[in-house]
Design a protein around this motif. Structure first.
Motif, PDB file in Angstrom:
ATOM      1  N   ASP A 219       0.810  -1.220   0.000  1.00 45.95           N
ATOM      2  CA  ASP A 219       0.000   0.000   0.000  1.00 45.95           C
ATOM      3  C   ASP A 219       0.840   1.264   0.000  1.00 45.95           C
ATOM      4  O   ASP A 219       0.300   2.376  -0.022  1.00 45.95           O
ATOM      5  CB  ASP A 219      -0.947   0.014   1.204  1.00 45.95           C
ATOM      6  CG  ASP A 219      -0.217  -0.009   2.533  1.00 45.95           C
ATOM      7  OD1 ASP A 219       0.969  -0.409   2.556  1.00 45.95           O
ATOM      8  OD2 ASP A 219      -0.828   0.384   3.553  1.00 45.95           O
ATOM      9  N   VAL A 330      -2.145  -2.920  -5.414  1.00 45.38           N
ATOM     10  CA  VAL A 330      -3.436  -2.928  -4.719  1.00 45.38           C
ATOM     11  C   VAL A 330      -4.568  -2.993  -5.743  1.00 45.38           C
ATOM     12  O   VAL A 330      -4.629  -2.194  -6.672  1.00 45.38           O
ATOM     13  CB  VAL A 330      -3.591  -1.663  -3.848  1.00 45.38           C
ATOM     14  CG1 VAL A 330      -4.985  -1.620  -3.226  1.00 45.38           C
ATOM     15  CG2 VAL A 330      -2.519  -1.627  -2.769  1.00 45.38           C
ATOM     16  N   ASN A 332      -7.987  -3.788  -4.440  1.00 41.31           N
ATOM     17  CA  ASN A 332      -9.208  -3.404  -3.736  1.00 41.31           C
ATOM     18  C   ASN A 332      -8.881  -3.122  -2.277  1.00 41.31           C
ATOM     19  O   ASN A 332      -8.051  -3.815  -1.683  1.00 41.31           O
ATOM     20  CB  ASN A 332     -10.255  -4.513  -3.840  1.00 41.31           C
ATOM     21  CG  ASN A 332     -11.661  -4.027  -3.552  1.00 41.31           C
ATOM     22  OD1 ASN A 332     -11.898  -2.825  -3.427  1.00 41.31           O
ATOM     23  ND2 ASN A 332     -12.606  -4.942  -3.432  1.00 41.31           N
ATOM     24  N   MET A 333      -9.510  -2.108  -1.715  1.00 39.72           N
ATOM     25  CA  MET A 333      -9.347  -1.788  -0.295  1.00 39.72           C
ATOM     26  C   MET A 333     -10.568  -2.278   0.480  1.00 39.72           C
ATOM     27  O   MET A 333     -11.678  -2.362  -0.059  1.00 39.72           O
ATOM     28  CB  MET A 333      -9.190  -0.277  -0.106  1.00 39.72           C
ATOM     29  CG  MET A 333      -7.981   0.332  -0.805  1.00 39.72           C
ATOM     30  SD  MET A 333      -6.399  -0.247  -0.138  1.00 39.72           S
ATOM     31  CE  MET A 333      -6.405   0.546   1.475  1.00 39.72           C
ATOM     32  N   SER A 334     -10.366  -2.566   1.741  1.00 38.14           N
ATOM     33  CA  SER A 334     -11.450  -3.048   2.591  1.00 38.14           C
ATOM     34  C   SER A 334     -12.513  -1.970   2.783  1.00 38.14           C
ATOM     35  O   SER A 334     -12.198  -0.792   2.995  1.00 38.14           O
ATOM     36  CB  SER A 334     -10.902  -3.470   3.954  1.00 38.14           C
ATOM     37  OG  SER A 334     -11.952  -3.776   4.850  1.00 38.14           O
ATOM     38  N   LYS A 338     -10.844   0.823   7.612  1.00 39.95           N
ATOM     39  CA  LYS A 338     -10.220   1.935   6.897  1.00 39.95           C
ATOM     40  C   LYS A 338      -8.712   1.722   6.776  1.00 39.95           C
ATOM     41  O   LYS A 338      -8.035   1.410   7.754  1.00 39.95           O
ATOM     42  CB  LYS A 338     -10.503   3.241   7.627  1.00 39.95           C
ATOM     43  CG  LYS A 338     -10.001   4.469   6.885  1.00 39.95           C
ATOM     44  CD  LYS A 338     -10.373   5.753   7.619  1.00 39.95           C
ATOM     45  CE  LYS A 338      -9.869   6.978   6.860  1.00 39.95           C
ATOM     46  NZ  LYS A 338     -10.219   8.246   7.564  1.00 39.95           N
ATOM     47  N   VAL A 341      -5.691  -2.955   3.039  1.00 38.37           N
ATOM     48  CA  VAL A 341      -5.763  -3.533   1.697  1.00 38.37           C
ATOM     49  C   VAL A 341      -6.537  -4.842   1.762  1.00 38.37           C
ATOM     50  O   VAL A 341      -6.281  -5.697   2.614  1.00 38.37           O
ATOM     51  CB  VAL A 341      -4.350  -3.794   1.130  1.00 38.37           C
ATOM     52  CG1 VAL A 341      -4.441  -4.439  -0.246  1.00 38.37           C
ATOM     53  CG2 VAL A 341      -3.552  -2.500   1.059  1.00 38.37           C
ATOM     54  N   GLN A 342      -7.484  -5.000   0.873  1.00 42.33           N
ATOM     55  CA  GLN A 342      -8.252  -6.248   0.840  1.00 42.33           C
ATOM     56  C   GLN A 342      -7.677  -7.243  -0.163  1.00 42.33           C
ATOM     57  O   GLN A 342      -7.565  -8.437   0.141  1.00 42.33           O
ATOM     58  CB  GLN A 342      -9.708  -5.962   0.475  1.00 42.33           C
ATOM     59  CG  GLN A 342     -10.590  -7.209   0.396  1.00 42.33           C
ATOM     60  CD  GLN A 342     -12.053  -6.871   0.488  1.00 42.33           C
ATOM     61  OE1 GLN A 342     -12.520  -6.443   1.543  1.00 42.33           O
ATOM     62  NE2 GLN A 342     -12.784  -7.051  -0.605  1.00 42.33           N
ATOM     63  N   SER A 344      -4.576  -7.772  -3.364  1.00 38.15           N
ATOM     64  CA  SER A 344      -3.416  -7.259  -4.101  1.00 38.15           C
ATOM     65  C   SER A 344      -2.680  -8.409  -4.760  1.00 38.15           C
ATOM     66  O   SER A 344      -2.925  -9.588  -4.473  1.00 38.15           O
ATOM     67  CB  SER A 344      -2.455  -6.511  -3.168  1.00 38.15           C
ATOM     68  OG  SER A 344      -1.672  -7.441  -2.421  1.00 38.15           O
ATOM     69  N   HIS A 428      -2.713  -7.314   5.881  1.00 38.48           N
ATOM     70  CA  HIS A 428      -2.869  -7.838   4.526  1.00 38.48           C
ATOM     71  C   HIS A 428      -1.856  -8.945   4.235  1.00 38.48           C
ATOM     72  O   HIS A 428      -2.114  -9.839   3.434  1.00 38.48           O
ATOM     73  CB  HIS A 428      -2.716  -6.707   3.519  1.00 38.48           C
ATOM     74  CG  HIS A 428      -2.949  -7.117   2.104  1.00 38.48           C
ATOM     75  ND1 HIS A 428      -4.128  -7.699   1.681  1.00 38.48           N
ATOM     76  CD2 HIS A 428      -2.155  -7.057   1.002  1.00 38.48           C
ATOM     77  CE1 HIS A 428      -4.056  -7.964   0.394  1.00 38.48           C
ATOM     78  NE2 HIS A 428      -2.868  -7.593  -0.051  1.00 38.48           N
TER      79      HIS A 428
END
Length: 486
Positions: A219, A330, A332-334, A338, A341-342, A344, A428
Motif C-alpha cells: 500500500d 493494490v 481493492n481496499m477493505s 479503513k 488492503v483487501q 493485491s 494484509h
C-alpha cells in the motif's frame, strides 16, 4: 550498548547470532532445523523434527503450573535472502554480517532475517530460561513460510495440547494482529522462440527502488521494477524496432522487486534515438516516484556490435503484452476497515530462458472470491498466449475471533507494563495463524513482534530496545497464564 556483545537480553542475542551464522533461506532449512534439534537434545527436551524440517520442542510445565493451559509459541525457520547488487555473500554457504548502528541491528549488504529469526531466538531463550514460571510450552517452528506457508500446511500438530498460540511474526511494536488475508503463489509461463542476429547490444537496468514486503508495503505504492520494465518495453516499441536478448528481475514472489535488467539488440542507426527515449523515460519515472522511490534510475549501457539470440518478433510481442498488461499492486481496499488492503498481487519474479518467459506473482486477499478472480485473470491471459498457469502454496485467511481470552490477557499485561493500550489490527500480509486455526479446533491466537523495518530488503533493521521490551512482555504473558480459565 556499544557492541553486539553488549546487547540485552543476552539470552536472546546468544541465539540470534547463532541463527545469523547458519544459512537458512527458504528451501534451505535443514541446517537451522538441526540446530534447534541439537538445542532440544542439549536441554533434555522432547522434540519432533519432520521430513519438511519443521520442528516442535516441548518443555513441560514448571512447578505449580501443571494444570494451567498450555501455550504454543510459533514462528518460522526460513528467511528471505535479498542482497545489494555488489554484495558477495553466498546465502547457501555464508552467514550474515551483523552490524549495530545506534539502536538498530542490521546485516551488511543483506536482509537481516529478523523475519523470523526473532521468533527462533525468543523461543530458544524461553526454553533455556529455568527461572521462568510457565505452563507447558510448545514451541512450533515451521519451514518455507516465505514461499507459501508450506511447512505450516504440512506439519502434524497431533502432539500439541495447547489451545492458545502466540505467533511471533509481526514487526510493529504495540500492535497485536488478530486476522490476516489468505494468499497463493501464481506462475505464468509462456513459450518463446529465438533467432540469431548481429546488431548493436545494449543493457537496460531499472534500479534504485526501495522494494519491500509485498504484504505490508504494497500500500506504499512503491515501484515494481518488473512492471516498470514492461512499461518501458512498450514505450520503446512505439518508436523503435528492437529485439530482446535477456530479461530478469526480482528473486522472491513476496518481495517487491528492486531491480530488473534487460539486454536488447537494435540497428546502429537507432542508437541515438534509443538513448533519447531512455533519458525521457528516466525523467518520467523520477517525476512519478519522487516521493515513494527517490532513488529510482533507468540506466543504459552500450555493449557494442554482437551476435546474439534474440526473441522472434512474435515471442517478443507476447512477452511484452503479458508483462505490460498483467495487474499488479493494490486491487481493492477493505470497505470495513479503513486503510486495510483487501486484495493485491505482486509480480515478484521475472525470468527469461531459452524455452520460456516466466512471471511469478504473490496474490493476497481477505476475500477468497477476489483471490480466485485475480488468479483467473492471470490464467486467462497466460493460456490465451499459449502458455501454462500454475498455482502453489495456497493458504487460508485468518478470521477475527471476537471472544479471545488470550487477547484480553495480553492487552491487560501490555497496558500494565507499558502504560498504553496496544492497537488491535488486521494485516494484509499472510500469517501462518490461519492454517493453525484450521488444524487446531477453537484455537485462540494472536500475532506480535518487536519493531523491525524494511523487511525483505537489504535495509532491514531491528530495534534492539524494542526487542528488550518484548522479551519482558512475553515472559510476563507466559508467567501470567494462570489467569486464563480454560
Amino acid at each position: 550498548m556499544n557492541t553486539i556483545e553488549d546487547l540485552q537480553p543476552k539470552e536472546f542475542y546468544k541465539y540470534f547470532k547463532d541463527i545469523a551464522a547458519i544459512p537458512h533461506g527458504s528451501k534451505d532449512t535443514k541446517g537451522i532445523s538441526d540446530y534447534c534439534a541439537a538445542f532440544a537434545i542439549k536441554h533434555n527436551l522432547n522434540y519432533v523434527q519432520d521430513e519438511h524440517n519443521n520442528i516442535i520442542i516441548i518443555k513441560e510445565a514448571s512447578e505449580g503450573y501443571e494444570n494451567v493451559p498450555a501455550v504454543i509459541i510459533q514462528g518460522h525457520l526460513d528467511m528471505v535472502c535479498e542482497k545489494e547488487s555488489d554484495c558477495e555473500i553466498d546465502f547457501t554457504k555464508d552467514g550474515l554480517r551483523l552490524e549495530l548502528n545506534g539502536k538498530f541491528l542490521s546485516a551488511k549488504g543483506t536482509t537481516l532475517g529478523a523475519d523470523d529469526g526473532v521468533a527462533i531466538a525468543y523461543s530458544l531463550a524461553l526454553l533455556a530460561d529455568d527461572t521462568l514460571n510457565h505452563p507447558r510450552m510448545e514451541i512450533v517452528l515451521t519451514t518455507d513460510e516465505e514461499i507459501g506457508l508450506l511447512g505450516a500446511a504440512a506439519i502434524d500438530v497431533s502432539m500439541l495440547q495447547g489451545k492458545y498460540m502466540i505467533n511471533i511474526d509481526s514487526d510493529i511494536e504495540g500492535m497485536f494482529l488478530t486476522s490476516c488475508a489468505g494468499g497463493m503463489t501464481a506462475k505464468c509461463s509462456i513459450p518463446v522462440n529465438y533467432t540469431d542476429e548481429t546488431m548493436m547490444k545494449y543493457t537496460i537496468k531499472i534500479t534504485g527502488l526501495q522494494g519491500g514486503h509485498s504484504g505490508s508495503e504494497i500500500d506504499k505504492y512503491r515501484g515494481n521494477s518488473n512492471k516498470l520494465m514492461g512499461r518501458l518495453m512498450y514505450f520503446l516499441s512505439k518508436e523503435l524496432n528492437y529485439g530482446i536478448v535477456s530479461l530478469n528481475g526480482g528473486s522472491k514472489d513476496n518481495a517487491i522487486p528492486r531491480e530488473t535488467i534487460a539486454e536488447i539488440l537494435l540497428e546502429e542507426t537507432d542508437c541515438s534515438q534509443l538513448e533519447e527515449l531512455i533519458h525521457s523515460f528516466d525523467k518520467i519515472v523520477k517525476n512519478e516516484y519522487m516521493t515513494n522511490d527517490t532513488g529510482i534510475a533507468v540506466l543504459l549501457e552500450k555493449n557494442g556490435i554482437q551476435k546474439e539470440k534474440m526473441l522472434t518478433p512474435k515471442s517478443k510481442e507476447c512477452v511484452q503484452f503479458l508483462l505490460m498488461n498483467t495487474p499488479n499492486g493494490v486491487q481493492n481496499m477493505s470497505s470495513d476497515i479503513k486503510g486495510l488492503v483487501q486484495t493485491s498481487l505482486n509480480l515478484g519474479i521475472l525470468m527469461l530462458d531459452q524455452e520460456k518467459c516466466e512471471m511469478t506473482f504473490s496474490i493476497r486477499s481477505a476475500q477468497n472470491s477476489e483471490k480466485q478472480a485475480i488468479s483467473d485473470q492471470l490464467c486467462y491471459m497466460t493460456e490465451f498466449l499459449g502458455g501454462e498457469y500454475q498455482v502453489s502454496g495456497e493458504y487460508p485467511s485468518w478470521p477475527y475471533k471476537k471472544d479471545s481470552k488470550l487477547r484480553e490477557l495480553m492487552v491487560h499485561i501490555y497496558e500494565k507494563q507499558f502504560g498504553i493500550i496496544p492497537k488491535i489490527e488486521a494485516i494484509h500480509a499472510g500469517l501462518e495463524c490461519g492454517l493453525f486455526c484450521e488444524k487446531i479446533k477453537n484455537l485462540d491466537t494472536i500475532s506480535i513482534g518487536p519493531e523491525v523495518f524494511d523487511i525483505h530488503t537489504p535495509k532491514e533493521r531491528m530495534n534492539v530496545e524494542s526487542v528488550a521490551r518484548y522479551w519482558q512482555f512475553i515472559r510476563s504473558v507466559i508467567s501470567s497464564f494462570k489467569e486464563i480459565e480454560d
